[in-house]
Structures are given as C-alpha cells and as structure tokens.
Design a protein around this motif. Sequence first.
Motif, PDB file in Angstrom:
ATOM      1  N   SER A  27      24.089  42.520  41.043  1.00 15.87           N
ATOM      2  CA  SER A  27      23.497  42.969  40.333  1.00 15.87           C
ATOM      3  C   SER A  27      23.168  44.253  40.191  1.00 15.87           C
ATOM      4  CB  SER A  27      22.767  42.386  39.281  1.00 15.87           C
ATOM      5  OG  SER A  27      21.288  42.202  39.393  1.00 15.87           O
ATOM      6  N   GLY A  28      23.075  44.740  41.527  1.00 19.36           N
ATOM      7  CA  GLY A  28      22.524  45.963  42.744  1.00 19.36           C
ATOM      8  C   GLY A  28      23.857  47.160  42.407  1.00 19.36           C
ATOM      9  N   SER A  29      23.445  47.844  43.845  1.00 13.91           N
ATOM     10  CA  SER A  29      24.174  48.343  44.471  1.00 13.91           C
ATOM     11  C   SER A  29      25.706  48.179  45.095  1.00 13.91           C
ATOM     12  CB  SER A  29      23.493  49.284  45.861  1.00 13.91           C
ATOM     13  OG  SER A  29      23.299  48.570  46.315  1.00 13.91           O
ATOM     14  N   LEU A  30      25.631  47.016  45.783  1.00 13.34           N
ATOM     15  CA  LEU A  30      27.111  46.352  45.705  1.00 13.34           C
ATOM     16  C   LEU A  30      27.170  45.342  45.047  1.00 13.34           C
ATOM     17  CD1 LEU A  30      29.106  47.408  47.234  1.00 13.34           C
ATOM     18  CD2 LEU A  30      28.119  45.857  49.536  1.00 13.34           C
TER      19      LEU A  30
ATOM     20  N   MET B 272      29.629  42.734  42.940  1.00 10.55           N
ATOM     21  CA  MET B 272      30.929  41.866  43.031  1.00 10.55           C
ATOM     22  C   MET B 272      31.743  42.360  41.889  1.00 10.55           C
ATOM     23  SD  MET B 272      31.418  40.325  45.860  1.00 10.55           S
ATOM     24  CE  MET B 272      30.510  41.931  45.823  1.00 10.55           C
ATOM     25  N   LYS B 273      30.940  42.350  40.606  1.00 16.55           N
ATOM     26  CA  LYS B 273      31.602  42.018  39.417  1.00 16.55           C
ATOM     27  C   LYS B 273      31.978  44.278  39.289  1.00 16.55           C
ATOM     28  CE  LYS B 273      27.218  43.590  37.107  1.00 16.55           C
ATOM     29  NZ  LYS B 273      27.024  44.885  37.020  1.00 16.55           N
ATOM     30  N   ASP B 274      31.203  44.625  40.092  1.00 22.45           N
ATOM     31  CA  ASP B 274      31.711  46.693  40.204  1.00 22.45           C
ATOM     32  C   ASP B 274      32.816  46.729  41.546  1.00 22.45           C
ATOM     33  OD1 ASP B 274      29.906  47.340  38.363  1.00 22.45           O
ATOM     34  OD2 ASP B 274      28.042  47.646  39.789  1.00 22.45           O
ATOM     35  N   CYS B 275      33.437  45.554  42.551  1.00 14.00           N
ATOM     36  CA  CYS B 275      34.198  45.994  43.173  1.00 14.00           C
ATOM     37  C   CYS B 275      35.462  45.427  42.045  1.00 14.00           C
ATOM     38  CB  CYS B 275      33.817  44.795  44.016  1.00 14.00           C
ATOM     39  SG  CYS B 275      32.907  45.498  44.896  1.00 14.00           S
TER      40      CYS B 275
END
Length: 251
Positions: free
Chosen positions: A19-22, A24-27
């Motif tokens: 849930s942070g800077s990298l 997976m859901k934002d990849c």
Amino acid sequence: MSQNKCVLLVVDMQNDFISGSLAMKDCPAKQDGNHTIHVVNKLTSLPNWDLIVYTKDWHPADHISFVTNAYKFERHEESTIDPTSAEVYDKVVFNVDGNQRREQVLWPPHCIQSSWGSELHPDLLVANGSHIVTKGMDKHVDSYSAFFDNQHLQETELRELLQRNNITHVFVCGVATDVCVNFTVQDSLDLGYQTYLVEDACAGVSWQNIEVQVKKLVEKKANIIQSDQVSAELEKLHNDKTTVTVPCNHD
C-alpha cells in the motif's frame, strides 16, 4: 542425504509493495497485494513446513534503484536514457565502482531501511520460529533475488539457512511475480532445489512480463502450483521416505 524437507519462502510482503510507494495495485498489472496477503497467510498456517522464511528489501536511502537518485550516478556511454531526466520503469546504464557497467530499472524510493515502508505488512501472519532475510543493502547494486544481488557479487544468508535445515524443496510466494519472486525462483532452481512457484499467492508488476517470466520458469523445470494444491503436495513429499540429496552449499 536426507528425506524431503520443505521451506515456504515469502518474498517482500512489505508495506511499500502492498500500500506504499511501490504498491502492486498501482503498477501496470493492477494486482492488489492486499488480496495476496490472505492467500499467503493460509499457506503459512499449513502444518508441514520444515522452515518458513520472509525476505525484505532493505535499501539505503541513496540506493541506485531509486529514480530520485539516478542523477547521482555516472551515466555509461551505452545508456540511451539520461539519468537526470529518467522516469520510473526506465532502464538506465550506469558506471559504478570503478567503471563497472550496471544496467538498472528505476523504481520509486521504497523499503528504505527502518522505515514504515520496509516493515512486513501488519496483516501478514509471521510464523513463530521463522526467519527474516534482508537484501539490497549495497547502494551500487539491486538485489531482486532472495539468494544473490543482481550481479551475483554478494550472497545473502538464505542458502546457508536452507542448508542448515537440510531443505530439499522450496515453495515461493509474494511480490513481485515478475521481479523478485521470479529471480528467487530462478536462483533456487540453479542451486539445485526442487522449486515451486505458488502462482495465486503472488502479485506482479506487468501482465506481459508475468506471462513471459512464468513461461521461462516452466522451461527451467519450475513447478507452477496453486495455493489449494500445496497442502496435498506437502503431505505427499513428507510421506515419501525416499532418500534425496540436499543441494550442495558450494558453487
């Protein structure tokens, strides 16, 4: 010689990847690492593990993989991308450590030592008697695999830990499927372990790369397995009294 002994290797289930800077859901693949946690916890709760190991990226703040640090490292003449204008997911070629060529994919700053982002996710079940292996401490080289850095210059304590526990079979889960999980499975196979990728207990960065890397792992004789098949596989392995050879601790 030994009977079958199995390790569950949980790769990089840390805050920054969930849930942070990298996250997976934002990849590009949009796979939510939060959904992976409960699958991993079910695996951890199975009774037949001989060893459980958690890995952690453990980067210094000036690590070469951070896009925000790219300008600090010398550009190699082969690099098509200028480090001063590089973006996340760009692949830059640097000169490091006395003119050594170092190819590096750039990521957001993540898993900085002793930060919130470097901690294992609070919803992750951490088994009693388990071990934690850290990687990526050298600022000049990334470390995707839980066994070695990307240049195979330095080794973590993982192989020694597996040897000490007479491990013969390695089950791998966690994040990211196509990066740290993939390289860990590759090295495990190369070191002579019977190796399983627990596919639905992972989350990855790019669908295309996930498909490419899993295909390569199959070609290298990795066992691709789903989490609901693991219990039966563990029971079969532990009931098999055939004497097997433990992989050697030396190259």
